[in-house]
Design a protein around this motif. Structure first.
Motif, PDB file in Angstrom:
ATOM      1  N   ASP A 135      48.247  48.215  26.117  1.00 53.60           N
ATOM      2  CA  ASP A 135      49.212  47.749  27.113  1.00 53.60           C
ATOM      3  C   ASP A 135      48.968  48.432  28.456  1.00 53.60           C
ATOM      4  OD1 ASP A 135      50.329  46.268  25.064  1.00 53.60           O
ATOM      5  OD2 ASP A 135      52.177  47.457  24.951  1.00 53.60           O
ATOM      6  N   ILE A 136      48.736  49.731  28.421  1.00 57.82           N
ATOM      7  CA  ILE A 136      48.488  50.487  29.653  1.00 57.82           C
ATOM      8  C   ILE A 136      47.181  50.018  30.291  1.00 57.82           C
ATOM      9  CG2 ILE A 136      48.034  52.782  30.618  1.00 57.82           C
ATOM     10  CD1 ILE A 136      50.959  52.362  29.721  1.00 57.82           C
ATOM     11  N   LYS A 137      46.160  49.818  29.488  1.00 58.58           N
ATOM     12  CA  LYS A 137      44.872  49.349  30.019  1.00 58.58           C
ATOM     13  C   LYS A 137      44.989  47.959  30.625  1.00 58.58           C
ATOM     14  CE  LYS A 137      41.990  52.155  27.026  1.00 58.58           C
ATOM     15  NZ  LYS A 137      40.988  52.174  25.966  1.00 58.58           N
ATOM     16  N   TYR A 138      45.703  47.067  29.949  1.00 55.76           N
ATOM     17  CA  TYR A 138      45.905  45.717  30.489  1.00 55.76           C
ATOM     18  C   TYR A 138      46.711  45.768  31.789  1.00 55.76           C
ATOM     19  CZ  TYR A 138      44.059  43.020  26.544  1.00 55.76           C
ATOM     20  OH  TYR A 138      43.248  42.440  25.605  1.00 55.76           O
ATOM     21  N   PHE A 139      47.729  46.616  31.814  1.00 54.38           N
ATOM     22  CA  PHE A 139      48.530  46.738  33.032  1.00 54.38           C
ATOM     23  C   PHE A 139      47.668  47.262  34.177  1.00 54.38           C
ATOM     24  CE2 PHE A 139      51.181  49.204  35.935  1.00 54.38           C
ATOM     25  CZ  PHE A 139      51.982  48.177  36.418  1.00 54.38           C
ATOM     26  N   ASN A 140      46.843  48.242  33.889  1.00 51.35           N
ATOM     27  CA  ASN A 140      45.940  48.803  34.888  1.00 51.35           C
ATOM     28  C   ASN A 140      45.028  47.703  35.447  1.00 51.35           C
ATOM     29  OD1 ASN A 140      45.030  51.199  36.242  1.00 51.35           O
ATOM     30  ND2 ASN A 140      43.186  51.104  34.997  1.00 51.35           N
ATOM     31  N   HIS A 141      44.460  46.911  34.559  1.00 53.17           N
ATOM     32  CA  HIS A 141      43.600  45.796  34.977  1.00 53.17           C
ATOM     33  C   HIS A 141      44.394  44.789  35.811  1.00 53.17           C
ATOM     34  CE1 HIS A 141      40.583  42.623  34.788  1.00 53.17           C
ATOM     35  NE2 HIS A 141      41.557  41.802  34.418  1.00 53.17           N
ATOM     36  N   PHE A 142      45.606  44.499  35.381  1.00 53.89           N
ATOM     37  CA  PHE A 142      46.466  43.527  36.060  1.00 53.89           C
ATOM     38  C   PHE A 142      46.763  43.946  37.499  1.00 53.89           C
ATOM     39  CE2 PHE A 142      50.928  42.170  36.949  1.00 53.89           C
ATOM     40  CZ  PHE A 142      50.726  40.806  36.985  1.00 53.89           C
ATOM     41  N   ILE A 143      47.184  45.201  37.695  1.00 56.32           N
ATOM     42  CA  ILE A 143      47.563  45.604  39.054  1.00 56.32           C
ATOM     43  C   ILE A 143      46.351  45.786  39.956  1.00 56.32           C
ATOM     44  CG2 ILE A 143      49.787  46.590  38.441  1.00 56.32           C
ATOM     45  CD1 ILE A 143      48.527  49.355  38.612  1.00 56.32           C
ATOM     46  N   GLN A 144      45.227  46.176  39.391  1.00 53.94           N
ATOM     47  CA  GLN A 144      44.051  46.400  40.228  1.00 53.94           C
ATOM     48  C   GLN A 144      43.260  45.122  40.491  1.00 53.94           C
ATOM     49  OE1 GLN A 144      41.784  49.550  38.472  1.00 53.94           O
ATOM     50  NE2 GLN A 144      43.156  51.107  39.260  1.00 53.94           N
ATOM     51  N   ASN A 145      43.068  44.301  39.496  1.00 59.62           N
ATOM     52  CA  ASN A 145      42.166  43.162  39.624  1.00 59.62           C
ATOM     53  C   ASN A 145      42.862  41.820  39.832  1.00 59.62           C
ATOM     54  OD1 ASN A 145      39.938  44.886  39.209  1.00 59.62           O
ATOM     55  ND2 ASN A 145      40.288  44.791  37.027  1.00 59.62           N
ATOM     56  N   ILE A 146      44.013  41.624  39.253  1.00 59.28           N
ATOM     57  CA  ILE A 146      44.699  40.345  39.389  1.00 59.28           C
ATOM     58  C   ILE A 146      45.667  40.381  40.571  1.00 59.28           C
ATOM     59  CG2 ILE A 146      46.288  38.709  38.276  1.00 59.28           C
ATOM     60  CD1 ILE A 146      44.953  39.537  35.597  1.00 59.28           C
ATOM     61  N   LYS A 147      46.474  41.445  40.657  1.00 55.79           N
ATOM     62  CA  LYS A 147      47.424  41.561  41.761  1.00 55.79           C
ATOM     63  C   LYS A 147      46.781  42.159  43.013  1.00 55.79           C
ATOM     64  CE  LYS A 147      51.346  40.681  41.352  1.00 55.79           C
ATOM     65  NZ  LYS A 147      52.037  39.408  41.599  1.00 55.79           N
ATOM     66  N   SER A 148      45.660  42.841  42.853  1.00 59.02           N
ATOM     67  CA  SER A 148      44.941  43.483  43.964  1.00 59.02           C
ATOM     68  C   SER A 148      45.866  44.352  44.814  1.00 59.02           C
ATOM     69  CB  SER A 148      44.258  42.441  44.842  1.00 59.02           C
ATOM     70  OG  SER A 148      43.334  41.698  44.094  1.00 59.02           O
ATOM     71  N   ILE A 149      46.624  45.202  44.141  1.00 59.97           N
ATOM     72  CA  ILE A 149      47.551  46.090  44.838  1.00 59.97           C
ATOM     73  C   ILE A 149      46.783  47.264  45.409  1.00 59.97           C
ATOM     74  CG2 ILE A 149      49.504  47.659  44.519  1.00 59.97           C
ATOM     75  CD1 ILE A 149      50.586  45.674  42.476  1.00 59.97           C
ATOM     76  N   LYS A 150      46.953  47.474  46.708  1.00 57.79           N
ATOM     77  CA  LYS A 150      46.296  48.606  47.362  1.00 57.79           C
ATOM     78  C   LYS A 150      46.892  49.894  46.821  1.00 57.79           C
ATOM     79  CE  LYS A 150      45.273  46.255  51.655  1.00 57.79           C
ATOM     80  NZ  LYS A 150      45.436  46.231  53.100  1.00 57.79           N
TER      81      LYS A 150
END
Length: 115
Positions: free
Chosen positions: A80-95
């Motif tokens: 879950d943590i790894k998926y969330f990390n991927h989500f915020i960095q790669n899908i949401k592109s949060i600075k």
């Protein structure tokens, strides 16, 4: 008024997680993000996904640990943590998104769980 604020907060967080949209996420990732969303909504006062940091993720792991990983297994919690990390960095592109690495070699991450 408090109910209205919780409803607004729920809608705001839900929209940021984009869990209802048809995206490139697989079912496992959607389930993981749903669990993170549920934790953030029910156990924090966060309104914006940008404020979910390593401390919140540690809290997520501690939360499931306190329940002896009955609802969500230890491995699922880490995924879950790894998926969330991927989500915020790669899908949401949060600075300046936190790069949360719950790997064995990330000693500082695991030390934070003891606090």
């Amino acid at each position: 008024m408090k109910v209205l604020n919780q409803s607004t907060r729920y809608d705001l967080l839900r929209a940021q997680f984009n869990l209802d949209s048809k995206s490139m996420m697989n079912d496992e990732m959607k389930n993981s993000l749903n669990r993170i969303f549920s934790y953030v909504f029910n156990h924090t006062k966060i309104m914006y996904i940008e404020f979910i940091d390593e401390k919140v993720c540690c809290g997520y792991i501690k939360h499931h640990h306190s329940k002896q990983f009955e609802e969500v297994s230890y491995m699922e919690t880490l995924k879950d943590i790894k998926y969330f990390n991927h989500f915020i960095q790669n899908i949401k592109s949060i600075k300046n998104a936190p790069n949360i690495k719950p790997s064995i070699i990330n000693y500082s991450f695991w030390m934070k769980l003891d606090n």
